[in-house]
Write a protein that holds these residues in place. Structure first.
Motif, PDB file in Angstrom:
ATOM      1  N   ILE A  29       0.840  -1.198   0.000  1.00 25.82           N
ATOM      2  CA  ILE A  29       0.000   0.000   0.000  1.00 25.82           C
ATOM      3  C   ILE A  29       0.878   1.251   0.000  1.00 25.82           C
ATOM      4  O   ILE A  29       2.094   1.173   0.185  1.00 25.82           O
ATOM      5  N   ASP A  30       0.238   2.402  -0.165  1.00 24.08           N
ATOM      6  CA  ASP A  30       0.951   3.655  -0.406  1.00 24.08           C
ATOM      7  C   ASP A  30       1.026   4.503   0.865  1.00 24.08           C
ATOM      8  O   ASP A  30       0.170   4.400   1.745  1.00 24.08           O
ATOM      9  N   VAL A  31       2.039   5.367   0.924  1.00 20.77           N
ATOM     10  CA  VAL A  31       2.134   6.390   1.972  1.00 20.77           C
ATOM     11  C   VAL A  31       2.154   7.755   1.293  1.00 20.77           C
ATOM     12  O   VAL A  31       2.918   7.965   0.345  1.00 20.77           O
ATOM     13  N   ILE A  32       1.297   8.644   1.748  1.00 26.68           N
ATOM     14  CA  ILE A  32       1.268  10.027   1.244  1.00 26.68           C
ATOM     15  C   ILE A  32       1.197  10.922   2.465  1.00 26.68           C
ATOM     16  O   ILE A  32       0.186  10.946   3.165  1.00 26.68           O
ATOM     17  N   LEU A  33       2.284  11.651   2.739  1.00 27.64           N
ATOM     18  CA  LEU A  33       2.365  12.386   3.995  1.00 27.64           C
ATOM     19  C   LEU A  33       1.322  13.491   4.101  1.00 27.64           C
ATOM     20  O   LEU A  33       1.097  14.241   3.157  1.00 27.64           O
ATOM     21  N   HIS A  34       0.727  13.590   5.277  1.00 24.87           N
ATOM     22  CA  HIS A  34      -0.181  14.696   5.571  1.00 24.87           C
ATOM     23  C   HIS A  34       0.621  16.000   5.630  1.00 24.87           C
ATOM     24  O   HIS A  34       1.619  16.106   6.357  1.00 24.87           O
ATOM     25  N   GLY A  35       0.195  16.983   4.853  1.00 29.20           N
ATOM     26  CA  GLY A  35       0.775  18.319   4.948  1.00 29.20           C
ATOM     27  C   GLY A  35       2.269  18.425   4.679  1.00 29.20           C
ATOM     28  O   GLY A  35       2.869  19.462   4.932  1.00 29.20           O
ATOM     29  N   GLY A  36       2.893  17.388   4.179  1.00 29.77           N
ATOM     30  CA  GLY A  36       4.356  17.397   4.068  1.00 29.77           C
ATOM     31  C   GLY A  36       4.908  18.285   2.973  1.00 29.77           C
ATOM     32  O   GLY A  36       6.090  18.633   2.996  1.00 29.77           O
ATOM     33  N   GLY A  37       4.064  18.674   2.018  1.00 31.31           N
ATOM     34  CA  GLY A  37       4.558  19.468   0.899  1.00 31.31           C
ATOM     35  C   GLY A  37       5.043  20.840   1.308  1.00 31.31           C
ATOM     36  O   GLY A  37       5.903  21.429   0.654  1.00 31.31           O
ATOM     37  N   GLY A  38       4.508  21.341   2.417  1.00 32.98           N
ATOM     38  CA  GLY A  38       4.903  22.663   2.877  1.00 32.98           C
ATOM     39  C   GLY A  38       6.042  22.646   3.862  1.00 32.98           C
ATOM     40  O   GLY A  38       6.467  23.689   4.341  1.00 32.98           O
ATOM     41  N   SER A  39       6.523  21.473   4.218  1.00 31.52           N
ATOM     42  CA  SER A  39       7.585  21.406   5.217  1.00 31.52           C
ATOM     43  C   SER A  39       8.832  20.753   4.642  1.00 31.52           C
ATOM     44  O   SER A  39       8.758  19.760   3.914  1.00 31.52           O
ATOM     45  N   ALA A  40       9.988  21.324   4.980  1.00 36.91           N
ATOM     46  CA  ALA A  40      11.257  20.737   4.538  1.00 36.91           C
ATOM     47  C   ALA A  40      11.366  19.294   5.019  1.00 36.91           C
ATOM     48  O   ALA A  40      11.930  18.442   4.322  1.00 36.91           O
ATOM     49  N   PHE A  41      10.803  19.006   6.183  1.00 37.44           N
ATOM     50  CA  PHE A  41      10.889  17.647   6.740  1.00 37.44           C
ATOM     51  C   PHE A  41      10.144  16.651   5.838  1.00 37.44           C
ATOM     52  O   PHE A  41      10.663  15.598   5.481  1.00 37.44           O
TER      53      PHE A  41
END
Ligand SMILES: [Mg+2]
Length: 401
Positions: free
Chosen positions: A322-334
């Motif tokens: 299955i897939d992982v798509i980070l919550h809100g990660g696009g706006g954070s360098a982390f």
């Protein structure tokens, strides 16, 4: 290299001024609560007037409620790393009182061992939410410091970039503006809930149909329910929205109600279900993946336990297919570095902290200095050492000073 300091800090960096005036009023502005654990706009369990789930978030900086929590980890030669989480004083006190005393004198490169120690130190007081927020801030600071000491960006330490650019999706009900900003994939928040019955479901369908018309059938479209639905309504919404080819339905039910998710899974086996931004630590993800309950796991790197937890969750997901798509990660360098360096992550989210008012360029959105800005619906992380942030120590006073 030994750790000499672990400290919760405030983040008083210079804010980026918004120079451009919005082109027109956004009818969705201030309506972040269209769907939330407390209410949907019309038919949720509670109406907006009865309360809000996060006053610090609604009132913003200067409201007297310190929400953001930074963390500095320093080592013998004076080098330091920066990590981040939120939920103010509780998170900060866990860092200072429970974690810090156990880390002084330990090797800064032992991120795996220290992550394990932190989860065990905190398990007697509760291993989730505030504890994993504190772990996240410390873990991210440790990784940042490791990158700075090695002189390499974090994604290279993870094994190197797995793609040229990370695909993004954007979350807002103003799909038209998101499209103009260059995003290619879109998520909307549900605006009607279980108490609206069929009339509400019809209105949801109208919004989704309009969005699909606008973006066409080459872009992904998703629906976020912000934990506000029940099983029956989610089943009916899923059935009614079939023609619009949603990539997923997100956070349909309260996050802890994993048994309800199992029932939902059996009721609508064809529907891709996503959740996980409010799961804390690795174990809920492991359970959901092993039982096939959820199709897309959405941990937040600043809440779930930092990069060390994300690596474990991604490996669990990959082994479960299955897939992982980070919550809100696009706006954070982390989040950007994790998504650039781990093969099990296919896309990341850009939500409120990234999206600007109508007519205002993304470059004018406030963010930590050194954080890259989305371009044409994709992002490339900074290649500076660590997470590439350009924070200065004078912007980071002790949280409890
Ligand atoms: Mg969400």
């Amino acid at each position: 290299m030994k750790i000499t300091k672990v400290k919760a800090v405030r983040t008083e960096y210079p804010r980026i001024p918004q120079k451009t005036k919005p082109r027109k009023a956004d009818k969705y502005a201030g309506k972040i609560a269209t769907g939330s654990p407390m209410s949907t706009s019309l038919g949720g369990r509670y109406f907006h007037t009865e309360g809000w789930w996060d006053h610090a978030l609604m009132k913003g900086v200067g409201a007297g409620i310190e929400r953001d929590v930074g963390c500095i980890v320093e080592c013998e030669d004076g080098s330091w790393g920066f990590g981040f989480s939120d939920r103010g004083r509780i998170t900060a006190s866990i860092i200072d009182d429970y974690i810090a005393p156990n880390l002084i004198g330990r090797n800064v490169f032992e991120t795996e061992k220290i992550y394990d120690m932190m989860t065990r130190i905190l398990s007697p007081i509760g291993s989730n939410s505030f504890s994993t927020r504190a772990i996240s801030a410390v873990d991210l600071a440790l990784w940042d410091l490791k990158g700075k000491l090695l002189g390499r960006p974090i994604y290279e330490i993870l094994g190197g970039s797995i793609t040229e650019k990370i695909p993004l999706y954007a979350s807002s009900n103003n799909t038209e503006w998101l499209k103009e900003l260059g995003f290619k994939n879109f998520k909307r928040f549900i605006s009607w809930g279980p108490r609206d019955q069929l009339s509400g479901i019809n209105k949801v369908e109208k919004e989704i149909a309009d969005a699909r018309d606008l973006i066409g059938y080459e872009s992904e479209l998703m629906l976020d329910c912000w934990l506000s639905m029940d099983i029956e309504t989610t089943v009916r919404v899923s059935e009614q929205l079939k023609p619009y080819k949603l990539k997923w339905i997100e956070d349909a039910l309260l996050s802890e109600s994993i048994t309800q998710y199992e029932v939902l899974r059996n009721r609508i086996p064809q529907q891709t279900l996503a959740t996980g931004e409010h799961w804390y630590g690795v174990h809920p993800f492991s359970h959901a993946a092993s039982k096939g309950i959820i199709d897309i796991l959405q941990p937040d790197i600043t809440w779930v336990g930092g990069l060390s937890a994300i690596i474990k969750i991604v490996h669990i997901a990959e082994s479960a297919g299955i897939d992982v798509i980070l919550h809100g990660g696009g706006g954070s360098a982390f989040g950007q570095h994790a998504s650039y360096g781990l093969t099990g992550i296919s896309m990341i989210e850009c939500s409120g902290p990234v999206i600007t008012p109508i007519g205002v360029p993304l470059e004018e959105k406030d963010r930590f200095p050194g954080t890259p800005v989305p371009k044409d619906g994709t992002i490339i992380p900074s290649d500076a050492p660590g997470f590439g942030l350009e924070m200065k120590k004078e912007w980071l006073p002790d949280f409890f000073s």
